[in-house]
Write an enzyme that holds these catalytic residues in place. Structure first.
Site, PDB file in Angstrom:
ATOM      1  NE  ARG A  66      -8.095 -11.376  -5.901  1.00 44.76           N
ATOM      2  CZ  ARG A  66      -7.644 -11.689  -4.679  1.00 44.76           C
ATOM      3  NH1 ARG A  66      -7.253 -12.916  -4.414  1.00 44.76           N
ATOM      4  NH2 ARG A  66      -7.589 -10.765  -3.738  1.00 44.76           N
ATOM      5  CG  ASN A  83      -3.310  -1.651  -9.602  1.00 40.59           C
ATOM      6  OD1 ASN A  83      -3.248  -0.469  -9.917  1.00 40.59           O
ATOM      7  ND2 ASN A  83      -2.365  -2.227  -8.891  1.00 40.59           N
ATOM      8  CG  ASP A 122      -9.573  -7.999  -4.379  1.00 41.86           C
ATOM      9  OD1 ASP A 122      -8.877  -8.564  -3.519  1.00 41.86           O
ATOM     10  OD2 ASP A 122      -9.350  -8.086  -5.601  1.00 41.86           O
ATOM     11  CG  ASP A 123      -8.284 -11.122  -0.475  1.00 41.87           C
ATOM     12  OD1 ASP A 123      -8.121 -10.014   0.084  1.00 41.87           O
ATOM     13  OD2 ASP A 123      -7.361 -11.922  -0.676  1.00 41.87           O
ATOM     14  CD  GLU A 157       0.626  -2.497  -0.688  1.00 44.79           C
ATOM     15  OE1 GLU A 157      -0.454  -3.011  -0.373  1.00 44.79           O
ATOM     16  OE2 GLU A 157       1.620  -3.181  -1.008  1.00 44.79           O
ATOM     17  CG  ASP A 158       1.428  -3.883   3.575  1.00 42.63           C
ATOM     18  OD1 ASP A 158       2.585  -3.792   3.107  1.00 42.63           O
ATOM     19  OD2 ASP A 158       0.882  -4.978   3.801  1.00 42.63           O
ATOM     20  NE  ARG A 200       4.793  -8.085   4.196  1.00 42.51           N
ATOM     21  CZ  ARG A 200       3.904  -7.181   3.770  1.00 42.51           C
ATOM     22  NH1 ARG A 200       3.769  -6.957   2.483  1.00 42.51           N
ATOM     23  NH2 ARG A 200       3.185  -6.479   4.620  1.00 42.51           N
TER      24      ARG A 200
END
Length: 916
Positions: free
Chosen positions: A669, A694, A742-743, A829-830, A873
């Site tokens: 992106r 990535n 990134d957003d 991962e968070d 999740r």
């Protein structure tokens, strides 16, 4: 009536009007005939004097004179000349306008160059100022210059150690050669090959194989014996061979002395005896080991040298690692049985010694027979069982007892059967041997190991027993140690414990089992760590991930984001004057080993790694920064405090100055990424930006990266994994990391506020988007919830600060099963990072500001909009709970906003943050 009568003409108009109209026409005709020739003559006369027009145009003059043609031609030539001059002037004007535009561009470029030069000059001045300040701070400390000690290796034949009175009186100070192990040596360990000595053929094959695999992966092992600090020898477990019995104690002693680096007395040698059985051979009892230390699970009192020999745990999982997913959960707190015990007594010690002990030992045993409380223990425990106040299980006879040492309680049945009983036990009794001369036994170690493995809290009856690594591990945090005379009060004691205490002890037991006893690799690492800690040599530094940079073109001038907050005349920090500043590293190398020994051994992640910095470092009292310990501190207003500009001019707080690093994960992106990087332009206290690329496809060749005045390091990754977000990249030189998507759209004032809050809560995740884990009543499981809530338990790392210490733990210490699931789902991962930090600290994260989520105009639809994202999740949370054995996340009900946010201030004062 007459036709033309009444004053009306033929046309139906009044006669008077017709009369007036005729008179007016007559006047106009007279005027044209009389005056027009005169006016024309005058005009032509005037034109003639000036050059005159062409006669062909005007015709003859009144009076018969013709207009001359040359006058008109001259007039046309003048007109053409004027037109040409006008065209030339217009071209000249356009040329001058172009030159003016070019000069304006050069002026703007010069202004930018001047501004850049001013900024560079200010930065250089600040570097000089900071250098002078640091020099003054260094001089104020008045510390001598330190250098690494010179490593002196003693001669092979003459170690230079004064001989102790006897081998039994060995201690580290008298039997260990510190000269071979300087503080900066790195603790090199030489391991003898089991095939190089005679008794190696009698070693248990499983033990030998597990030991060899553990040695191969150990970072301290060296192939150079001349530089070794420690020499490791595997001496057991021994098995009888069909052809010949194992060596006798005298033969074993001769073979030990024949080792090539024994050096007459075996100093700096460790004889490791690993056992897989409860009935272990104590064949080193009658062997003179000289100055070599012994590490084994069974010791007699006359054999054990306190502070020198090591009591180790049995090697249960020799070749296979335990499956953590099969370990029972830590809740509910109370299980079916309050406590359990299964065992059978073995005959007395005197009649069962493998060899006749020395005369002094025999005389000591006869003169002072040990007190035997076994009968009282049996009677008391049976009475508790018969009372039916609580459900307990005690059995003092076994159908198939396992071989055990004399006066010890033999284990009953197979290991699988014992584990099933312990899984239903809140407490597990571990009764020490009846004879106090047996200070440590493999049988007790096996009971202790199995209890912690399945979450039964050990209750050790007998305070004379030496538990594994008792000098460093605080067993009182994981087990209840009760003297045998208090057995009659044991039931009351166990009933009085609260759920909080029991779960804390169960959790600590799980930590000890996973860290020190669960695998053969952990057993070897723990033996070496015990010796290394005892001689105060720091652990090896934990590794960092080398950042393979991707070349990229920079130079695009970063603009100003219209979405950023207007702070008026209030600056957020000294962005123009503060140069990049890396956090100091390894300032507490030896403090961790000398002062934080017990915390390192009894808190995750254990003593196996040396970290460059941790969030748990002690904080100075407030006055110290003004009275002799002010190195690096930048108090607000020089210590007088203040708001507004005084507040923004310095970080203040309780720790020295520092900066943070932005770590941004991205995947194909580019436009979104470039916009996010531009928004970082001018951000105070930013050290650098690390972009984790990535994608397997490199950036576009024509991609022009923004120039934000700070380094942008683009890191290449081996594979597309969300775990790459938390790798401890060596390019990250600060303790503080701002992990950001990134957003994500964050204002500068929000980022600065989050950074200041994190500096006061360095051991926690501090960020913006809050989430929580909810309980599904119908399915009795956990759910991930992102709704607005007055209670939260997670702060997503798409926009959050955390300490780099947790990046090491996430990548190298956290169970691999969690990282594997993150890769499988490309998600969670968070959540995994929140689990880890809450597990380590037992604290919830901190949410700052009212922002709950992010909006990215023009960005592609995020994965979080997909329903499968939430189902994954949900699965992640319940899987992580299985791995940890409990739910580490904790709830919190408060949010952090800035001081003076809604406070009315005088006109001459300014708030700390205008919009927060």
């Amino acid at each position: 009536m007459q036709r033309n009568g009444g004053g009306v003409g033929a046309g139906g108009q009044p006669w008077v009007l017709r009369r007036v109209r005729l008179t007016w026409l007559s006047f106009m005709l007279f005027f044209i005939l009389v005056f027009f020739p005169l006016i024309a003559h005058y005009y032509l006369t005037t034109i003639d004097e000036a050059g005159g027009p062409d006669k062909r145009i005007f015709g003859p003059r009144p009076g018969g004179e013709l207009c001359e043609a040359k006058h008109v031609q001259d007039l046309c030539r003048i007109r053409e000349s004027v037109s040409e001059e006008l065209l030339q002037l217009e071209a000249k004007r356009q040329e001058l306008n172009g030159e003016i535009a070019r000069l304006n561009l050069r002026i703007e470029a010069c202004k930018r160059s001047i501004d850049s030069a001013k900024q560079d000059l200010l930065q250089l001045k600040n570097v000089i100022s900071q250098t002078e300040h640091s020099y003054k701070e260094l001089m104020a400390q008045n510390q001598p210059k330190l250098s690494l000690p010179v490593r002196l290796l003693p001669d092979k034949e003459d170690p230079g150690l004064p001989p102790p009175k006897s081998a039994r009186s060995c201690r580290l100070r008298s039997c260990f050669d510190y000269a071979r192990c300087p503080l900066t040596s790195g603790f090199p360990v030489y391991v003898y090959d089991t095939g190089s000595y005679l008794w190696g053929d009698y070693l248990d094959p499983l033990v030998k194989q597990a030991f060899a695999a553990s040695v191969k992966s150990n970072i301290y092992v060296t192939d150079n014996p001349s530089i070794a600090c420690l020499y490791l020898v595997l001496v057991g477990e021994l098995q009888e061979s069909p052809s010949s019995p194992p060596p006798s104690p005298s033969e074993l002693e001769k073979q030990l002395k024949a080792l090539p680096y024994w050096r007459s007395d075996g100093h700096n040698h460790v004889l490791v005896h690993l056992s897989r059985m409860s009935m272990t051979q104590n064949f080193l009892y009658n062997v003179s080991t000289g100055r070599a230390a012994v590490a084994q699970s069974t010791f007699f009192e006359q054999q054990y040298r306190e502070g020198f020999d090591l009591v180790v745990s049995p090697l249960v999982h020799a070749l296979s690692e335990p499956n953590f997913l099969e370990v029972p959960p830590q809740v509910p707190v109370k299980r079916k049985y309050l406590f359990t015990f299964q065992g059978e007594r073995v005959e007395s010690l005197r009649s069962s010694l493998q060899e006749t002990p020395p005369q002094s030992f025999e005389e000591e045993m006869e003169g002072d027979p040990p007190a035997d409380y076994d009968d009282r223990i049996i009677g008391t425990l049976k009475a508790v069982q018969d009372s039916h106040l609580d459900q307990v299980l005690v059995e003092f006879t076994c159908k198939n007892p396992r071989p055990s040492l004399p006066t010890e309680w033999a284990l009953c049945g197979e290991r699988e059967d014992r584990l099933e009983v312990l899984k239903a036990s809140t407490f597990a009794l571990v009764i020490s041997p009846g004879d106090g001369q047996l200070v440590a036994s493999a049988g007790c170690g096996m009971r202790l190991f199995e209890a912690m493995e399945v979450g039964a809290i050990p209750v050790v009856l007998g305070d004379h027993s030496r538990l594994p690594y008792h000098q460093l591990i605080r067993w009182s945090e994981a087990a209840i140690i009760v003297p045998k005379p208090r057995v009659t009060e044991l039931h009351f004691l166990l009933r009085s414990l609260s759920d909080n205490d029991m779960l804390a002890m169960r959790r600590q037991g799980r930590f000890l089992w996973e860290t020190y006893f669960s695998t053969s690799e952990n057993v070897l690492n723990t033996i070496l760590a015990n010796i290394r800690t005892s001689i105060q040599v720091p652990a090896a530094p934990i590794k960092e991930e080398p950042a393979q940079e991707i070349p990229h073109k920079a130079g695009k001038l970063a603009g100003t984001d219209a979405n950023l907050a207007d702070n008026g005349d209030l600056d957020l920090g000294p962005v123009e004057t503060e140069p990049p500043y890396a956090s100091p590293r390894f300032l507490r190398n030896f403090t961790y080993t000398a002062a934080d020994t017990y915390r390192a051994w009894n808190r995750a992640p254990g003593p196996f790694h040396l970290f460059p910095h941790t969030p748990l470092d002690p904080v100075l009292p407030s006055e110290a920064k003004f009275l002799g310990s002010g190195t690096g501190f930048r108090p607000i207003g020089g210590g007088t405090g203040g708001s507004g500009k005084e507040f923004q001019a310095a970080l203040g707080g309780n720790v020295p100055r520092e900066q943070f690093t932005v770590v941004m994960l991205t995947y194909e992106r580019e436009e979104v990424l470039m916009n996010s990087l531009e928004r970082l332009n001018g951000l105070p206290y930013l050290n650098k930006v690390v972009v984790v690329w990535n994608s397997p496809k490199p950036p576009s060749d024509d991609l022009l990266w923004p120039d934000i005045g700070l380094p942008i390091v683009v890191v290449r990754t081996e594979k597309n994994s969300l775990n790459n977000r938390f790798l401890p990249w060596d390019a990250v030189e600060t303790e503080a990391i701002l992990s950001i998507d990134d957003d994500a759209h964050l204002r500068h004032d929000e980022i600065m506020f989050g950074f200041r809050v994190w500096r006061e809560a360095r051991d926690r995740i501090v960020g913006f988007p809050g989430r929580y884990h909810a309980w599904d009543v119908n399915h009795q499981s956990w759910l991930y919830n992102s709704n607005y809530s007055c209670e939260l338990s997670m702060v997503l790392t798409g926009a959050a600060f955390f300490h780099k210490y947790y990046a090491y733990l996430y990548s190298y210490v956290m169970p691999q099963a969690i990282r594997d699931m993150v890769d499988e789902y490309i998600n969670c991962e968070d959540i995994a990072m929140n689990f880890l930090v809450s597990h380590i600290t037992r604290k919830p994260p901190i949410k700052v500001t009212s922002r709950w989520t992010f909006r990215c105009p023009g960005c592609p639809q995020a994965l979080s909009h997909d329903d499968s994202h939430f189902h994954e999740r949900h699965k992640c949370i319940n899987f992580f709970v299985k791995v940890y054995g409990y739910m580490p996340l904790l709830y919190t009900q408060f949010r952090v906003d800035s001081v003076l946010f809604k406070t009315r201030l005088p006109h001459d004062k300014t708030k700390c943050f205008k919009f927060i």
